[in-house]
Design a protein around this motif. Sequence first.
Motif, PDB file in Angstrom:
ATOM      1  N   HIS A  70       0.954  -3.843  -8.093  1.00 33.44           N
ATOM      2  CA  HIS A  70       1.225  -2.850  -7.060  1.00 33.44           C
ATOM      3  C   HIS A  70       2.509  -2.084  -7.329  1.00 33.44           C
ATOM      4  O   HIS A  70       2.614  -0.901  -6.970  1.00 33.44           O
ATOM      5  CB  HIS A  70       1.320  -3.535  -5.690  1.00 33.44           C
ATOM      6  N   LYS A 117      -2.499   8.043  -1.207  1.00 38.72           N
ATOM      7  CA  LYS A 117      -3.471   7.411  -2.094  1.00 38.72           C
ATOM      8  C   LYS A 117      -4.117   8.447  -2.996  1.00 38.72           C
ATOM      9  O   LYS A 117      -4.252   9.616  -2.630  1.00 38.72           O
ATOM     10  CB  LYS A 117      -4.562   6.702  -1.273  1.00 38.72           C
ATOM     11  N   ASP A 118      -4.516   7.995  -4.179  1.00 37.43           N
ATOM     12  CA  ASP A 118      -5.222   8.876  -5.095  1.00 37.43           C
ATOM     13  C   ASP A 118      -6.676   8.975  -4.658  1.00 37.43           C
ATOM     14  O   ASP A 118      -7.196   8.118  -3.947  1.00 37.43           O
ATOM     15  CB  ASP A 118      -5.131   8.348  -6.528  1.00 37.43           C
ATOM     16  N   ALA A 127      -5.205   2.964  -5.655  1.00 33.95           N
ATOM     17  CA  ALA A 127      -4.445   2.295  -4.591  1.00 33.95           C
ATOM     18  C   ALA A 127      -5.351   1.394  -3.762  1.00 33.95           C
ATOM     19  O   ALA A 127      -4.993   0.255  -3.444  1.00 33.95           O
ATOM     20  CB  ALA A 127      -3.766   3.338  -3.703  1.00 33.95           C
ATOM     21  N   GLU A 128      -6.511   1.898  -3.400  1.00 39.39           N
ATOM     22  CA  GLU A 128      -7.454   1.096  -2.623  1.00 39.39           C
ATOM     23  C   GLU A 128      -7.932  -0.105  -3.431  1.00 39.39           C
ATOM     24  O   GLU A 128      -8.118  -1.204  -2.890  1.00 39.39           O
ATOM     25  CB  GLU A 128      -8.646   1.969  -2.216  1.00 39.39           C
ATOM     26  N   LYS A 149      -5.308  -2.832  -3.466  1.00 44.01           N
ATOM     27  CA  LYS A 149      -5.293  -3.549  -2.188  1.00 44.01           C
ATOM     28  C   LYS A 149      -6.433  -4.558  -2.120  1.00 44.01           C
ATOM     29  O   LYS A 149      -6.248  -5.691  -1.642  1.00 44.01           O
ATOM     30  CB  LYS A 149      -5.398  -2.556  -1.025  1.00 44.01           C
ATOM     31  N   GLU A 202       0.842  -1.210   0.000  1.00 45.44           N
ATOM     32  CA  GLU A 202       0.000   0.000   0.000  1.00 45.44           C
ATOM     33  C   GLU A 202       0.868   1.247   0.000  1.00 45.44           C
ATOM     34  O   GLU A 202       1.764   1.395   0.835  1.00 45.44           O
ATOM     35  CB  GLU A 202      -0.893  -0.019   1.239  1.00 45.44           C
TER      36      GLU A 202
END
Length: 468
Positions: A435, A152-153, A386-387, A390, A148
């Motif tokens: 990632h 984050k965007d 990003a989320e 994950k 991660e």
Amino acid sequence: MTVSSDSSSTGFERALAATAVGVYLLVVVGATTALTNAATACPTWPACNGKWVVPLDDPQLAVAWGHRVVALAVGLLLTGTAVLSLRRDVRRRVREALAFAAVLYPAQVVLGALAATTTTPAWFAGVHLAAGMAIFVGVVLALAWTLEPETKDGPVEMGVVDPDGPTDSPPVRSAPDGLAERAKRTGFAYFRLMKPRLMWLLCLVASAGMALAAGPNLRVGTVVATLTGGVLSIGASGTFNHVLERDKDKKMNRTADRPAATDQIPIRNAVAFGLLLAALSLTVFLSVNLLVAALGLTAIVFYSVVYTLLLKPNTVQNTVIGGFAGSLPALIGWAAVTDGVGLPALVLAGVIFLWTPAHFYNLALAYKDDYARGGFPMMPVVRGEAETRKHVLLYLGATLLASSVLVAVTNLGWLYAATSVAFGAVFLWTVVRLHRERDRAAAFRSFHASNAYLGAVLLAVVVDAIAL
């Protein structure tokens, strides 16, 4: 970040990924060992019948000893990775997750030793498997938190039309030269309405359900009727989806050329075609049994109405909940043989349900701007890339766990175990690369790996259940 620190970070990520694959291998091998009762060939611990090197001509003895060798190797790998986390600049929760897994591992070894050397109740094997799964969860969480990014965007504005993208006007098409050419194009347009790309995988899901239920006694007539009804129901669902999403499809590059969006097929004709396919599907399913017909109708309604109209345009969890539609063929396949629903079918359906987000989120990443333009609240649009990455990893971990449960509730053997571990490792490798690289090519690579994983696992289920 310096080159050396970046290299160190990459090395730790690789160690974590290798540990995750190792723990998953141990879980699957352990479940298969228990299922085949191979542990009875080696009733002492840690040496096997007083020997540290055993002959491999006895399959059960080789399996039991191999399980212990894998457990030793994975234990060393897990310990080394946990120690490495203490020497690296990693997040606190990463260390805690690895510490949890490392502390639980000796308890797992003790459980395994007791199972091998004493007579234990039936529930003990479930405790042993659950402990292995908990260790796997700890390692997967550590990997997800390691990959991660620090920042984050954010969400993407939906409904904004790219000036270079498609407009609400369908593309201009040249008129066919003659009647034969016109018929060919029209026939292909109807074929596209049925979403044929979905058919092979969903039919394989139903085939796996039938194979698990019947084993080598599976009848050809049951397979033909079930898969014919399945193809027709998928075609009906795809047709209704094309009709209901035609206005949004016009705004998206990926879907702007669909038959309903470009008026190649009049909407009235498309609806009639969908209703005809649905009616034919139910007719064929009824020739199998009533439960199969009910499940088939549920699949059509859920995908066409619940998913297309209610979930997809209104909630970020559309892909997760929508996985129910893809899991129904597992129940249909089982019901076609047994006229009921059994635990193996439910577990297989769970595998498909959990695999769906791990699979489709890759496509959502690749077409994030397209989905935003169409006004669909997909995960990368609403919560950022990003989320989403994950969640791909977390749902992959959940899929692998469900796949290991399938071993415990069926008679599947080493072909399934080896296939699940090998293709699961490839899928995990592509997700880790996703990632690191964070581009469209990496998303497509992970997407194709997800297809390969499920296709190979389902094929292994069919072969293992019928031929081995």
